[in-house]
Design a protein around this motif. Sequence first.
Motif, PDB file in Angstrom:
ATOM      1  N   SER A 145     -18.739   7.286  57.592  1.00 30.30           N
ATOM      2  CA  SER A 145     -18.183   6.460  58.663  1.00 30.30           C
ATOM      3  C   SER A 145     -16.749   6.066  58.337  1.00 30.30           C
ATOM      4  O   SER A 145     -16.385   5.903  57.171  1.00 30.30           O
ATOM      5  N   ALA A 147     -13.520   3.278  59.251  1.00 35.86           N
ATOM      6  CA  ALA A 147     -13.363   1.872  59.633  1.00 35.86           C
ATOM      7  C   ALA A 147     -12.885   1.736  61.077  1.00 35.86           C
ATOM      8  O   ALA A 147     -13.278   0.812  61.788  1.00 35.86           O
ATOM      9  N   SER A 148     -12.003   2.657  61.510  1.00 38.02           N
ATOM     10  CA  SER A 148     -11.461   2.596  62.866  1.00 38.02           C
ATOM     11  C   SER A 148     -10.646   3.852  63.106  1.00 38.02           C
ATOM     12  O   SER A 148     -10.574   4.738  62.250  1.00 38.02           O
ATOM     13  N   TYR A 175     -15.593   2.582  64.747  1.00 37.95           N
ATOM     14  CA  TYR A 175     -16.159   3.435  63.711  1.00 37.95           C
ATOM     15  C   TYR A 175     -17.535   3.951  64.129  1.00 37.95           C
ATOM     16  O   TYR A 175     -18.253   3.312  64.888  1.00 37.95           O
ATOM     17  N   HIS A 207     -15.321   3.371  55.908  1.00 40.42           N
ATOM     18  CA  HIS A 207     -15.870   2.036  56.113  1.00 40.42           C
ATOM     19  C   HIS A 207     -16.438   1.497  54.801  1.00 40.42           C
ATOM     20  O   HIS A 207     -17.103   2.223  54.065  1.00 40.42           O
ATOM     21  N   TYR A 211     -20.983   2.276  54.380  1.00 40.68           N
ATOM     22  CA  TYR A 211     -20.171   3.202  53.580  1.00 40.68           C
ATOM     23  C   TYR A 211     -20.788   4.599  53.476  1.00 40.68           C
ATOM     24  O   TYR A 211     -21.993   4.777  53.669  1.00 40.68           O
TER      25      TYR A 211
END
Length: 220
Positions: A145, A147-148, A175, A207, A211
Motif C-alpha cells: 500500500s 500512503a497517498s 492509498y 504506508h 504496511y
Amino acid sequence: MLTDQWQGFTGLPDYTDPSNIPTYLKNLFDFLGARAIPRYNTVADRDAELASPANGQLAWVAADSTLYMRSGGAWGPALRGGLRRGVKVVATSAQSIPTGESTPTRFDQIEADAALNSAGMWSTADRYNVVIPVSGFYLIQATFSYASGTGSRINRIMVNGQPVREWSWGSANSYYVTSASHMRYLSAGATVRIDHYQGSGSALNTHSQDYPSLEVALLG
C-alpha cells in the motif's frame, strides 16, 4: 528356520537349527535396518551407505532437514523439516518509491513472532529478499500500500530477480491495500521479493500503518 508372521522374516532360528548366533543376529539386524529410518548428515552419505535401497526405504538427511522415501527407483521427499518452514516480513517504516522505475521493498522486521523465521529465511543483512531453505512448493502472499498519490501502480512478485506474478491498479489521492498470492515450486537458495512501480510523476511513500508485507510458506 522359522518364518515370522509379520513382513515374512525368515531368519528366526528353530530349536533344530545349528547354533550360529552371529549369523542369526545379523539377519535380524539387516531385516530391521531395511525397515528403520537411518539418519545421515548429507545426501552423499545416504547414497554411499544405501547403494541399492528397496522401494519404500526411508532416510533422514540433516543437511536439508528432509525425510526421503525411495519410490520408483528414485529418492524423493516424504516430509520436509518436520517443523514449520515459513516467514512473514513487514516494512513498518515508510519507504520512498521513486516514479518511473521498479523498486524492491525494503523490509525491516519479522512480524510478531521471530520463530516464524524458520531456517533463517530473512535477516537484516539482506532486507529485500526471503531466501528459500529447502526445495518444494511454496505459497507466496504479497501485500502492498501507498500512503497517498495519483497515477498507475504495478506490483510484482519476483523470484531470483524475475517477475512471476504481476498486478496493477490506479489511485485517486488515497492509498489502497492490495495483495496477491502465488504458488510455485522453488529450489533451495532461491530468493523472493516484492518490486513496485508507480507513475505519479514524483516519489511516493509506502504506508506505515497498513504496511507492505511478504509471506512465504512451504506447502510440501
